[in-house]
Design an enzyme around this catalytic site. Structure first.
Site, PDB file in Angstrom:
ATOM      1  N   GLU A  33      -3.855   1.938  -7.905  1.00  0.00           N
ATOM      2  CA  GLU A  33      -2.708   1.213  -7.363  1.00  0.00           C
ATOM      3  C   GLU A  33      -2.211   0.181  -8.364  1.00  0.00           C
ATOM      4  OE1 GLU A  33      -4.457  -0.214  -3.583  1.00  0.00           O
ATOM      5  OE2 GLU A  33      -2.569   0.424  -2.710  1.00  0.00           O
ATOM      6  N   CYS A  92       0.828  -1.207   0.000  1.00  0.00           N
ATOM      7  CA  CYS A  92       0.000   0.000   0.000  1.00  0.00           C
ATOM      8  C   CYS A  92       0.858   1.251   0.000  1.00  0.00           C
ATOM      9  CB  CYS A  92      -0.908  -0.011   1.222  1.00  0.00           C
ATOM     10  SG  CYS A  92       0.025  -0.323   2.725  1.00  0.00           S
TER      11      CYS A  92
HETATM   12  P1  NAD Z   1      -9.111  -6.740  -0.457  1.00  0.00           P
HETATM   13  O1  NAD Z   1      -9.784  -5.521   0.026  1.00  0.00           O
HETATM   14  O2  NAD Z   1      -9.614  -7.378  -1.690  1.00  0.00           O
HETATM   15  O3  NAD Z   1      -9.126  -7.876   0.657  1.00  0.00           O
HETATM   16  C1  NAD Z   1      -8.631  -7.659   1.945  1.00  0.00           C
HETATM   17  C2  NAD Z   1      -9.297  -8.634   2.889  1.00  0.00           C
HETATM   18  O4  NAD Z   1     -10.680  -8.340   2.929  1.00  0.00           O
HETATM   19  C3  NAD Z   1      -9.178 -10.094   2.502  1.00  0.00           C
HETATM   20  O5  NAD Z   1      -9.053 -10.869   3.667  1.00  0.00           O
HETATM   21  C4  NAD Z   1     -10.510 -10.372   1.829  1.00  0.00           C
HETATM   22  O6  NAD Z   1     -10.900 -11.725   1.879  1.00  0.00           O
HETATM   23  C5  NAD Z   1     -11.421  -9.530   2.697  1.00  0.00           C
HETATM   24  N1  NAD Z   1     -12.703  -9.168   2.093  1.00  0.00           N
HETATM   25  C6  NAD Z   1     -12.970  -8.848   0.822  1.00  0.00           C
HETATM   26  N2  NAD Z   1     -14.288  -8.586   0.683  1.00  0.00           N
HETATM   27  C7  NAD Z   1     -14.853  -8.740   1.902  1.00  0.00           C
HETATM   28  C8  NAD Z   1     -16.173  -8.611   2.414  1.00  0.00           C
HETATM   29  N3  NAD Z   1     -17.198  -8.287   1.642  1.00  0.00           N
HETATM   30  N4  NAD Z   1     -16.377  -8.849   3.718  1.00  0.00           N
HETATM   31  C9  NAD Z   1     -15.341  -9.182   4.524  1.00  0.00           C
HETATM   32  N5  NAD Z   1     -14.086  -9.329   4.108  1.00  0.00           N
HETATM   33  C10 NAD Z   1     -13.838  -9.093   2.804  1.00  0.00           C
HETATM   34  O7  NAD Z   1      -7.571  -6.357  -0.586  1.00  0.00           O
HETATM   35  P2  NAD Z   1      -6.366  -7.288  -1.026  1.00  0.00           P
HETATM   36  O8  NAD Z   1      -6.381  -7.404  -2.505  1.00  0.00           O
HETATM   37  O9  NAD Z   1      -6.308  -8.532  -0.205  1.00  0.00           O
HETATM   38  O10 NAD Z   1      -5.131  -6.383  -0.547  1.00  0.00           O
HETATM   39  C11 NAD Z   1      -4.658  -5.341  -1.286  1.00  0.00           C
HETATM   40  C12 NAD Z   1      -5.187  -4.010  -0.787  1.00  0.00           C
HETATM   41  O11 NAD Z   1      -4.844  -3.839   0.590  1.00  0.00           O
HETATM   42  C13 NAD Z   1      -4.537  -2.854  -1.486  1.00  0.00           C
HETATM   43  O12 NAD Z   1      -5.498  -1.881  -1.811  1.00  0.00           O
HETATM   44  C14 NAD Z   1      -3.554  -2.315  -0.474  1.00  0.00           C
HETATM   45  O13 NAD Z   1      -3.206  -0.979  -0.661  1.00  0.00           O
HETATM   46  C15 NAD Z   1      -4.267  -2.560   0.792  1.00  0.00           C
HETATM   47  N6  NAD Z   1      -3.317  -2.574   1.934  1.00  0.00           N
HETATM   48  C16 NAD Z   1      -3.325  -1.521   2.774  1.00  0.00           C
HETATM   49  C17 NAD Z   1      -2.432  -1.484   3.830  1.00  0.00           C
HETATM   50  C18 NAD Z   1      -2.421  -0.311   4.789  1.00  0.00           C
HETATM   51  O14 NAD Z   1      -1.873  -0.464   5.857  1.00  0.00           O
HETATM   52  N7  NAD Z   1      -3.007   0.811   4.458  1.00  0.00           N
HETATM   53  C19 NAD Z   1      -1.538  -2.534   4.022  1.00  0.00           C
HETATM   54  C20 NAD Z   1      -1.553  -3.605   3.128  1.00  0.00           C
HETATM   55  C21 NAD Z   1      -2.472  -3.606   2.080  1.00  0.00           C
END
Ligand code: NAD
Length: 479
Positions: free
Chosen positions: A383, A286
């Protein structure tokens, strides 16, 4: 197979055997091979986890802070003692290079250490009211049962960054790891149990797909908080669900980090910072620089130096042990990255190095530098989450700051300048929760990590991290 995978034992399902709850397949992104099958959780399992966390909440909140601290400290020490095998497991399911996997385990463990130190320093407040009519007593109390949802890019650090402050504050948790990388989280939960964490304090669930179970868990009266790290879109969805019950929320969401190389930057320093920031976790962070704005005075030198460094990185095809660049998490992610590069090139960007998805088993993409990217190219608007550095030249510093701020995200901004005062002055004008001046890595358990604008709400780590799991109860008293 690696020791840590063996240690997960019963959790892993045999071959093609079906499981009553459904089965989630976990793949090695560097080869595309299936590594494990894990049973998923049904909605009822998730609600049972909430109830278990609720039953454990009173005892955990009442436990002496020193006792909580010592459990967390043991988790730190055990995690470091088992660093190599946790890193091997993490690398297997995530695909990052071994050096980075080891680094991530140490970074994750550091949250256990930091919050073990914070657990015994939670302070309240006593003062006299200005009118002199009463004492104002402010008592810190744990928020209560928290749901914690984490992404795949840091399978160890993201769960521990949430679990450690919650436990330090006296909260019990339900943790939902990402479906692509659940194994490390299961290992950590087992490690925590071995270190004396009472049953029910940390509860892992793996509902797949996750929405129905999440809706049910957030509707449960025992849940008081949701902490999420992931995409902005899912964060907004969870905020809407949280609104229905006015839950406390912490949101660590996506970024779109600008990396501004000012006219007086030291090109070597800027290049090393760009490599460190951009290439960590193969660009899938991120905080990865997503848009590199480079002053025209240093643009040629910076482009050449960055491209030479990117071209010289060792990519981890065939599980190369000294790899510096890992695989992306899936073919879908790789196609997204390739599509963004193609669209930039179609609009006139020049590929200086890389630009291809190699034909091999894993989900790799070459380290890539794109020069002369149009300021309004789509690749700068979302991103990339891959090893691609798009460079935009600028002449006017004010215009660069304007372009850097022209986004709904605000997680981190990078500024490179040979003059610290100049760098800090520009840093102050960038809309971000974090600013890195002349360096590429900022993550530290003792510092507040988090964003402004759509990048999130709240902070993880630092003195602020534990506050996300505390309420402040005001008691008015006549002494
Ligand atoms: P994502 O939002 O697709 O998924 C993250 C988590 O949410 C996963 O465990 C997924 O299964 C869960 N999820 C998805 N839909 C859901 C729902 N409807 N209900 C409950 N849980 C749900 O993100 P990703 O692709 O796994 O990760 C990448 C993203 O994370 C990027 O946008 C990145 O920037 C962000 N990120 C942010 C930080 C930070 O600290 N700001 C750190 C790491 C990653």
């Amino acid at each position: 197979m690696i020791d840590a995978l063996n240690q997960l034992g019963e959790l892993l399902l045999d071959g093609d055997a079906p499981h009553a709850n459904g089965k989630l397949d976990v793949f090695d992104p560097t080869t595309g091979d299936l590594i494990a099958g894990v049973a998923t959780s049904m909605v009822d399992d998730c609600l049972a986890a909430v109830e278990t966390a609720e039953q454990a909440a009173g005892g955990w909140a009442a436990a002496p802070p020193r006792e909580r601290a010592e459990i967390l400290r043991r988790c730190y020490e055990t995690m470091m003692a088992e660093q190599a095998q946790i890193a091997a497991l993490l690398q297997l399911e995530n695909g990052k290079p071994m050096a980075e996997a080891l680094g991530e385990v140490a970074y994750a463990a550091d949250f256990f250490r930091w919050f073990s130190e914070e657990a015994v320093r939670i302070a309240g407040e006593v003062r006299r009211a200005p009118m002199g009519d009463k004492r104002i007593i402010v008592l810190p109390e744990p928020v209560g049962v928290s749901l914690q949802i984490t992404p795949w890019n840091f399978p160890a650090a993201m769960p521990v960054r949430k679990i450690a402050p919650a436990l330090a504050a006296g909260c019990t948790t339900i943790v939902k790891p990402a479906p692509a990388t659940p194994l490390t989280a299961y290992y950590i939960a087992d490690l925590m149990e071995r270190c004396g964490t009472p049953v029910g304090v940390v509860n892992l669930v793996l509902p797949e797909p996750p929405n129905e179970a999440t809706v049910a868990m957030l509707a449960h009266r025992a849940v008081h908080k949701v902490s999420f790290t992931g995409s902005i879109a899912v964060g907004k969805h969870l905020l809407r669900l949280a609104a229905d019950r006015v839950l406390r929320t912490s949101m660590e969401l996506g970024g779109n980090a600008p990396f501004v190389v000012l006219a007086d930057a030291d090109v070597e320093v800027a290049t090393e910072a760009a490599i460190a920031a951009k290439m960590r976790n193969t660009g899938a962070t991120c905080v990865a620089p997503n848009r590199l704005y480079v002053h025209e005075r240093v643009a040629d030198d910076f482009t050449e130096a960055l491209s030479a460094r990117m071209a010289g990185l060792t990519v981890g095809y065939d599980r190369q042990p000294d790899a510096q660049v890992g695989a992306l998490i899936s073919t879908r992610e790789r196609e997204k990255v390739a599509g963004l590069v193609t669209s930039a090139v179609d609009r006139g960007a020049k590929v200086v190095t890389g630009g291809r998805a190699p034909d091999c088993g894993g989900y790799f993409y070459e380290p890539t530098v794109l020069a002369d990217v149009e300021p309004d190219a789509p690749i700068l608007a979302r991103e990339i989450f891959g090893p691609v550095a798009p460079l935009v030249r600028f002449r006017d510093e004010a215009r660069a700051i304007e372009m850097a701020n022209d986004t709904d995200a605000g997680l981190i901004a990078y500024v490179m300048s040979g003059d610290m005062g100049h760098g800090l002055t520009v840093g102050e004008q960038l809309d971000a929760g974090m600013v890195a001046v002349n360096r590429g890595i900022i993550s530290d358990a003792s510092a507040p990590f988090g964003g402004v604008k759509e990048s999130g709400i709240g902070r993880e780590g630092g003195f602020e991290g534990i506050e996300e799991y505390l309420e402040r109860k005001y008691v008015a008293s006549n002494w």
